[in-house]
Motif scaffolding. Structure first.
Motif, PDB file in Angstrom:
ATOM      1  N   THR A  66       0.803  -1.230   0.000  1.00 16.81           N
ATOM      2  CA  THR A  66       0.000   0.000   0.000  1.00 16.81           C
ATOM      3  C   THR A  66       0.838   1.282   0.000  1.00 16.81           C
ATOM      4  N   THR A  67       2.157   1.141   0.083  1.00 18.55           N
ATOM      5  CA  THR A  67       3.028   2.318   0.162  1.00 18.55           C
ATOM      6  C   THR A  67       3.803   2.511  -1.132  1.00 18.55           C
ATOM      7  N   LEU A  68       4.323   3.715  -1.324  1.00 20.02           N
ATOM      8  CA  LEU A  68       5.164   4.030  -2.476  1.00 20.02           C
ATOM      9  C   LEU A  68       6.523   3.319  -2.321  1.00 20.02           C
ATOM     10  N   PHE A 176      12.324  -5.961   8.234  1.00 20.64           N
ATOM     11  CA  PHE A 176      12.366  -5.072   7.069  1.00 20.64           C
ATOM     12  C   PHE A 176      10.974  -4.468   6.845  1.00 20.64           C
ATOM     13  N   TYR A 177      10.669  -3.451   7.648  1.00 16.60           N
ATOM     14  CA  TYR A 177       9.415  -2.715   7.566  1.00 16.60           C
ATOM     15  C   TYR A 177       9.714  -1.271   7.146  1.00 16.60           C
ATOM     16  N   THR A 178       8.661  -0.529   6.858  1.00  8.42           N
ATOM     17  CA  THR A 178       8.820   0.872   6.467  1.00  8.42           C
ATOM     18  C   THR A 178       9.018   1.810   7.651  1.00  8.42           C
ATOM     19  N   ASP A 179       8.677   1.356   8.859  1.00  7.32           N
ATOM     20  CA  ASP A 179       8.571   2.262  10.008  1.00  7.32           C
ATOM     21  C   ASP A 179       9.879   2.960  10.380  1.00  7.32           C
ATOM     22  N   VAL A 180      10.978   2.224  10.388  1.00  3.92           N
ATOM     23  CA  VAL A 180      12.252   2.797  10.814  1.00  3.92           C
ATOM     24  C   VAL A 180      12.724   3.859   9.838  1.00  3.92           C
ATOM     25  N   VAL A 181      12.768   3.523   8.546  1.00  9.89           N
ATOM     26  CA  VAL A 181      13.253   4.469   7.534  1.00  9.89           C
ATOM     27  C   VAL A 181      12.303   5.655   7.420  1.00  9.89           C
ATOM     28  N   SER A 182      11.011   5.395   7.554  1.00 11.59           N
ATOM     29  CA  SER A 182      10.007   6.459   7.516  1.00 11.59           C
ATOM     30  C   SER A 182      10.229   7.462   8.642  1.00 11.59           C
ATOM     31  N   THR A 183      10.383   6.950   9.868  1.00  8.51           N
ATOM     32  CA  THR A 183      10.610   7.814  11.031  1.00  8.51           C
ATOM     33  C   THR A 183      11.938   8.541  10.914  1.00  8.51           C
ATOM     34  N   CYS A 184      12.946   7.828  10.440  1.00 12.88           N
ATOM     35  CA  CYS A 184      14.281   8.405  10.272  1.00 12.88           C
ATOM     36  C   CYS A 184      14.239   9.597   9.312  1.00 12.88           C
ATOM     37  N   SER A 185      13.489   9.464   8.233  1.00 12.01           N
ATOM     38  CA  SER A 185      13.388  10.555   7.247  1.00 12.01           C
ATOM     39  C   SER A 185      12.654  11.764   7.828  1.00 12.01           C
ATOM     40  N   ILE A 186      11.695  11.511   8.716  1.00 14.37           N
ATOM     41  CA  ILE A 186      11.005  12.618   9.390  1.00 14.37           C
ATOM     42  C   ILE A 186      11.949  13.329  10.346  1.00 14.37           C
ATOM     43  N   PHE A 187      12.787  12.558  11.053  1.00 17.44           N
ATOM     44  CA  PHE A 187      13.808  13.157  11.927  1.00 17.44           C
ATOM     45  C   PHE A 187      14.709  14.101  11.133  1.00 17.44           C
ATOM     46  N   ILE A 207      11.373  12.420   0.421  1.00 20.01           N
ATOM     47  CA  ILE A 207      11.762  11.018   0.586  1.00 20.01           C
ATOM     48  C   ILE A 207      10.826  10.320   1.572  1.00 20.01           C
ATOM     49  N   SER A 208      10.490  11.018   2.662  1.00 20.48           N
ATOM     50  CA  SER A 208       9.608  10.418   3.677  1.00 20.48           C
ATOM     51  C   SER A 208       8.244  10.068   3.105  1.00 20.48           C
ATOM     52  N   VAL A 209       7.743  10.900   2.189  1.00 18.40           N
ATOM     53  CA  VAL A 209       6.434  10.648   1.571  1.00 18.40           C
ATOM     54  C   VAL A 209       6.502   9.446   0.633  1.00 18.40           C
ATOM     55  N   THR A 210       7.642   9.256  -0.041  1.00 17.85           N
ATOM     56  CA  THR A 210       7.788   8.097  -0.935  1.00 17.85           C
ATOM     57  C   THR A 210       7.897   6.787  -0.158  1.00 17.85           C
ATOM     58  N   ILE A 211       8.194   6.899   1.131  1.00 19.66           N
ATOM     59  CA  ILE A 211       8.260   5.705   1.983  1.00 19.66           C
ATOM     60  C   ILE A 211       6.898   5.405   2.592  1.00 19.66           C
ATOM     61  N   ARG A 212       6.217   6.454   3.064  1.00 21.67           N
ATOM     62  CA  ARG A 212       4.868   6.305   3.619  1.00 21.67           C
ATOM     63  C   ARG A 212       4.092   7.579   3.330  1.00 21.67           C
ATOM     64  N   GLN A 213       2.972   7.443   2.635  1.00 25.90           N
ATOM     65  CA  GLN A 213       2.236   8.610   2.142  1.00 25.90           C
ATOM     66  C   GLN A 213       1.724   9.530   3.246  1.00 25.90           C
ATOM     67  N   THR A 214       1.357   8.948   4.402  1.00 26.12           N
ATOM     68  CA  THR A 214       0.813   9.779   5.482  1.00 26.12           C
ATOM     69  C   THR A 214       1.849  10.752   6.048  1.00 26.12           C
ATOM     70  N   VAL A 275       6.797  19.921  -2.573  1.00 20.18           N
ATOM     71  CA  VAL A 275       6.447  18.583  -2.069  1.00 20.18           C
ATOM     72  C   VAL A 275       4.923  18.440  -2.016  1.00 20.18           C
ATOM     73  N   GLY A 276       4.244  19.482  -1.518  1.00 17.58           N
ATOM     74  CA  GLY A 276       2.781  19.473  -1.451  1.00 17.58           C
ATOM     75  C   GLY A 276       2.149  19.370  -2.827  1.00 17.58           C
ATOM     76  N   ILE A 277       2.683  20.100  -3.805  1.00 12.75           N
ATOM     77  CA  ILE A 277       2.146  20.067  -5.176  1.00 12.75           C
ATOM     78  C   ILE A 277       2.322  18.684  -5.784  1.00 12.75           C
ATOM     79  N   LEU A 278       3.517  18.108  -5.607  1.00 10.49           N
ATOM     80  CA  LEU A 278       3.780  16.762  -6.137  1.00 10.49           C
ATOM     81  C   LEU A 278       2.841  15.732  -5.512  1.00 10.49           C
ATOM     82  N   PHE A 279       2.551  15.908  -4.222  1.00 12.41           N
ATOM     83  CA  PHE A 279       1.646  14.979  -3.550  1.00 12.41           C
ATOM     84  C   PHE A 279       0.225  15.114  -4.098  1.00 12.41           C
ATOM     85  N   LEU A 280      -0.210  16.329  -4.364  1.00 11.44           N
ATOM     86  CA  LEU A 280      -1.545  16.541  -4.943  1.00 11.44           C
ATOM     87  C   LEU A 280      -1.650  15.919  -6.335  1.00 11.44           C
TER      88      LEU A 280
END
Length: 485
Positions: A66-68, A176-187, A207-214, A275-280
């Motif tokens: 379900t993720t990018l 090997f889940y998305t959570d660690v890399v996703s959180t790391c990119s937000i940091f 990059i964080s959005v390409t890992i998890r859209q939320t 980033v917002g425009i690309l997401f839209l």
């Protein structure tokens, strides 16, 4: 000790700490890999998809995902770098194997640790040196902070260790889940934002959005708080005490400021806007925030998610604050006077909550919560069918088993929501707190599935923006004493 020596000592301490953490983590990973060599739980989707990318089969996609593909691209780069150094040619460790891919998340521990440390360091010194800080009543001057820099940095390192091994987060470093890399990119997005490197910050946000859209919500949260920072700095220049404003008036003033300074905001934060425009554009072409398996990830209005999140956040935060409260309560019970800073610590504990509560309002709130839990609690199919998650047992053996089960924690929900607001509002403006709660709601409400890992980012944002432990300075004769946490 000169500045260069001080920096070298800090770097040496951090390297020693992260070295110990990595040795322990790699040892745990080795044990896990020895006992579970095959993909486990959601790894059955992520690992095969990454292997396809390693074979450059970019057009093949598992529709159950379900993720990018951000995680898979980063893992592809990581595994190729290892191969360049001759790692991955063995019989047990092969290119893009389960072992190599799991090690990617353990490697991210280094980035996580340094990011948390830098974020805490920037926030701490801003708090201690800012004239608008809630600690300004302690009359801590720049000289005292510099003299105690070593103690402050030691406290930050301990705090970083504490957060880096947060159980819900640390566990996923071995899968090997998305959570660690996703959180790391937000940091990293937050860190470079605090350093005012907004283009670099927005790059990691993308990059964080390409890992998890939320994560687009957290990119928006960081962006809006950068605008809020401009607004608050503008008010400070005008000697305007924004914390004393009526909340509604403050919101109106913030909107006016944003409109009148729109060109400045666009120029300063163009990266975040892109980033917002690309997401839209992505939303327009995809038709939904979910990629792939949309049927099992339909949006909801799951109000109970906020209650679960607040309870978990409070439970993992409360011990340190209770210790602080008890130390102050018993340490000062024979003293007639307490300064305002000491009194603030006591406001967090449940005793003070019960003493200051208005039971008329509480009854109304409880009735409202009962109705919301009754109407807006969802039981996802995965929650009932997968016994490899702790939530399966909590749900089946308590919440679903007893008709009153889902309502019994309501008093704890009340305290935990109050607790989060109280702690944050001590050191952040009300507008900041409003944006935090709204962003958390936007991430959690649409999810019908109860997963504690969904709470990782909002939990960390809470932890990185609450500074009750700095209220534990022992102030004697106008100087900073030792810290304890």
């Amino acid at each position: 000790m000169n500045k260069l020596q001080s920096i070298q000592n800090d770097v040496l301490k951090i390297c020693k700490v992260i070295g110990i953490i990595m040795i322990i983590s790699l040892s745990i990973l080795k044990i896990i890999n020895s006992n579970q060599i095959e993909p486990y739980v959601d790894e059955i989707f992520h690992i095969p998809q990454t292997i396809k990318y390693c074979e450059f089969k970019f057009k093949e996609w598992d529709n159950k995902i379900t993720t990018l593909p951000g995680l898979y691209i980063l893992a592809l780069i990581y595994s190729n770098i290892l191969s360049m150094f001759g790692i991955g040619d063995g019989i047990w460790i092969s290119h893009c194997s389960v072992v190599v891919l799991r090690s990617f998340n353990v490697f991210c521990l280094i980035i996580t640790f340094f990011s948390i440390y830098e974020i805490l360091k920037i926030s701490t010194y801003n708090l201690l040196l800012s004239p608008a800080s809630s600690l300004s009543s302690l009359k801590i001057n720049q000289k005292e902070v510099i003299e105690n820099k070593n103690s402050i940095n030691n406290t930050i390192i301990l705090r970083t260790i504490h957060l880096s091994i947060f159980p819900i987060f640390y566990f996923f470093h071995f899968l090997f889940y998305t959570d660690v890399v996703s959180t790391c990119s937000i940091f990293l997005t937050l860190l470079f934002s605090l350093k005012n490197k907004f283009n670099l910050s927005s790059f990691f946000g993308l990059i964080s959005v390409t890992i998890r859209q939320t994560n687009i919500i957290w990119v928006f949260f960081i962006t809006i708080n950068n605008i809020l920072k401009l607004y608050e700095e503008n008010k400070e220049k005008q000697n305007y005490i924004f914390k004393e404003l009526n909340l509604i008036k403050d919101i109106i003033e913030f909107i006016k400021f944003s409109i009148f300074n729109l060109l400045l905001i666009i120029k300063k934060f163009i990266g975040f806007i892109m980033v917002g425009i690309l997401f839209l554009i992505f939303l327009y072409y995809n038709g939904s925030i979910v990629v792939g398996d949309k049927s099992n990830h339909e949006s909801s209005f799951h109000v109970s998610q906020l209650f679960y999140f607040s309870l978990i956040t409070m439970l993992f935060s409360l011990p340190s604050i209770l210790i602080s409260s008890l130390l102050k309560r018993f340490g000062n019970q024979n003293e007639g006077n307490q300064n305002e800073n000491e009194k603030k610590i006591l406001l967090y504990d449940p005793i003070e909550f019960l003493k200051n509560i208005n039971f008329k309002y509480l009854i109304v709130i409880i009735i409202g919560m009962v109705l919301m839990i009754w109407k807006f609690t969802y039981t996802h199919l995965f929650l009932l069918s997968d016994n490899r998650h702790y939530t399966f047992y909590i749900w089946n053996r308590f919440i679903e088993k007893y008709s009153i089960g889902r309502y019994l924690p309501i008093p704890f929900y009340c305290y935990s929501i109050w607790f989060i607001w109280k702690v944050l509002s001590e050191n952040r403006s009300k507008l900041w707190c409003i944006f935090y709660f709204l962003s958390t709601a936007m991430v959690l409400l649409p999810s019908p599935l109860v997963e504690p890992r969904y709470y990782i980012v909002p939990f960390f944002l809470f932890q990185l923006n609450q500074f009750h432990y700095y209220n534990n300075f022992i102030i004697q004769n106008g100087t900073i004493g030792r810290f304890f946490y």
